[in-house]
Design an enzyme around this catalytic site. Structure first.
Site, PDB file in Angstrom:
ATOM      1  N   LYS A 192       0.863  -1.178   0.000  1.00  0.00           N
ATOM      2  CA  LYS A 192       0.000   0.000   0.000  1.00  0.00           C
ATOM      3  C   LYS A 192       0.899   1.228   0.000  1.00  0.00           C
ATOM      4  CE  LYS A 192      -3.592   2.417   2.553  1.00  0.00           C
ATOM      5  NZ  LYS A 192      -4.579   2.362   3.626  1.00  0.00           N
ATOM      6  N   LYS A 245      -2.116  -1.591  -3.924  1.00  0.00           N
ATOM      7  CA  LYS A 245      -2.973  -0.409  -3.857  1.00  0.00           C
ATOM      8  C   LYS A 245      -2.122   0.854  -3.891  1.00  0.00           C
ATOM      9  CE  LYS A 245      -5.903   1.986  -0.622  1.00  0.00           C
ATOM     10  NZ  LYS A 245      -6.335   2.131   0.725  1.00  0.00           N
TER      11      LYS A 245
HETATM   12  C1  PBG Z   1      -7.688   3.187   5.466  1.00  0.00           C
HETATM   13  C2  PBG Z   1      -7.910   3.170   4.014  1.00  0.00           C
HETATM   14  C3  PBG Z   1      -7.692   4.180   3.055  1.00  0.00           C
HETATM   15  C4  PBG Z   1      -8.164   3.679   1.839  1.00  0.00           C
HETATM   16  C5  PBG Z   1      -8.640   2.390   2.080  1.00  0.00           C
HETATM   17  N1  PBG Z   1      -8.464   2.089   3.418  1.00  0.00           N
HETATM   18  C6  PBG Z   1      -7.180   5.568   3.200  1.00  0.00           C
HETATM   19  C7  PBG Z   1      -5.780   5.849   3.498  1.00  0.00           C
HETATM   20  O1  PBG Z   1      -4.933   4.976   3.654  1.00  0.00           O
HETATM   21  O2  PBG Z   1      -5.531   7.051   3.662  1.00  0.00           O
HETATM   22  C8  PBG Z   1      -8.167   4.431   0.540  1.00  0.00           C
HETATM   23  C9  PBG Z   1      -9.119   3.941  -0.472  1.00  0.00           C
HETATM   24  C10 PBG Z   1      -9.355   4.830  -1.632  1.00  0.00           C
HETATM   25  O3  PBG Z   1      -8.708   5.881  -1.835  1.00  0.00           O
HETATM   26  O4  PBG Z   1     -10.229   4.476  -2.407  1.00  0.00           O
HETATM   27  N2  PBG Z   1      -6.364   3.295   5.862  1.00  0.00           N
END
Ligand code: PBG
Length: 321
Positions: A192, A245
């Site tokens: 991520k 992601k």
């Molecule tokens: C929680 C989370 C996030 C997203 C999914 N779970 C936000 C982040 O990490 O700031 C982002 C999903 C998206 O942008 O569609 N941590």
């Protein structure tokens, strides 16, 4: 003498026979945002055609999901009350726990995945417990375990930790096993990245960090070998599905993960990817349906076995047309 590649492109019949990658509704996972309150179905400004639902109106989206052929949903909750330790995240009466029970009551078929993180529940908006300006990795693990267990107790079919703390998969796996949930899989947000593409989500989930950024826990966009290090750790700790992601700008990471592991790969096509297409379409600059499907197809072609996308319901309809 030369090769006539065009022979196999002559008409749709032959093109469809040689087509290597095809999207189907069960490739998609649909994110659902749940809020406290009553009689709420409110469009999310930053994610057009996606809504905040209160529990009493979840039946509307459940019906849409069932009719679409999409099999899985991933839940995000916006609590009424936030605090330093995100206590609503693991409360039996938290918004997500109530939403899981409701969806399970409404549908036998929908596969319910939950996002396990703290940023929607903490008043500071970080994904863990704060000491000074630092997110304390090991203390956060205890909370992530409690959150995941509470989701599973409420009926979740799978948990998806998105916090990027080290050791969370192991912590969650051990706690679930100890409580008898040996059959509940973990989908880990393994690679991520610290991405600007999450902007519209943070508006939708009201989860932007109140100070600093997420660079000490989310990955640097320049790195791909590091993604493999993260993925290897998660596999060793017991993850069942590996996620990359965002998706669109990280297709190389998806392909690399597919080639280097034998794990199922999930891609999260995040809020910024969706919002850009919606905005481009609204401005009359692009053909929304074709662009959206081509993007999703590219993720599957890169190696994704499943795609979390805000387009899930629309795309499911389009691919069946
Ligand atoms: C929680 C989370 C996030 C997203 C999914 N779970 C936000 C982040 O990490 O700031 C982002 C999903 C998206 O942008 O569609 N941590």
């Amino acid at each position: 003498m030369f090769n006539r590649h065009r022979r196999l492109r002559n008409n749709e019949a032959i093109r469809s026979m040689v087509r290597e990658t095809v999207l189907t509704p069960n490739d998609f996972i649909y994110p659902i945002f749940v809020v406290e309150g009553e009689n709420i179905k409110k469009e999310i400004t930053s994610l057009p055609n996606n809504y905040h639902y209160s529990i009493d109106r979840l039946h509307e989206v459940v019906k849409e999901v069932e009719e679409s052929g999409v099999r899985g949903v991933i839940l995000f909750g916006i609590p009424e009350h936030k605090d330093e330790i995100g206590s609503q995240g693991y409360s039996d009466n938290g918004i997500i726990q109530k939403a899981i029970r409701k969806i399970k009551e409404l549908s036998k078929d929908i596969y319910v995945i939950t996002d396990v993180c703290m940023c929607e529940y903490t008043d500071h908006g970080h994904c863990g417990i704060i000491h000074g300006e630092n997110v304390d990795n090991d203390e956060t693990l205890n909370y992530l375990g409690r959150i995941a267990l509470s989701h599973v107790k409420a009926g979740a079919d799978m948990v998806a930790p998105s916090d990027m703390m080290d050791g969370r998969v192991k912590t969650i796996r051990e706690l679930l096993d100890k409580n008898g949930y040996v059959d509940i899989p973990i989908m880990s947000y393994s690679a991520k990245y610290c991405s600007a593409f999450y902007g519209p989500f943070r508006e939708a989930a009201n989860s932007a960090p109140q100070f600093g950024d997420r660079k000490t826990y989310q990955m640097d966009p320049g790195n791909i070998r590091e993604a493999m290090v993260e993925i290897e750790s998660d596999i060793m700790e017991g993850a069942d599905i590996i996620m990359v992601k965002p998706a669109l700008s990280y297709l190389d990471v998806i392909r690399w993960a597919k080639d280097k592991t034998n794990m199922p790969i999930a891609a999260y096509s995040v809020s910024g990817e969706y919002a850009m297409v919606k905005a481009g379409a609204k401005a009359g600059l692009i053909d929304e349906k074709r662009i959206a499907l081509e993007m999703l197809l590219s993720m599957k072609r890169a190696g994704a076995d499943m795609i979390i996308t805000y387009y899930a319901l629309e795309a499911a309809k389009w691919v069946r047309e």
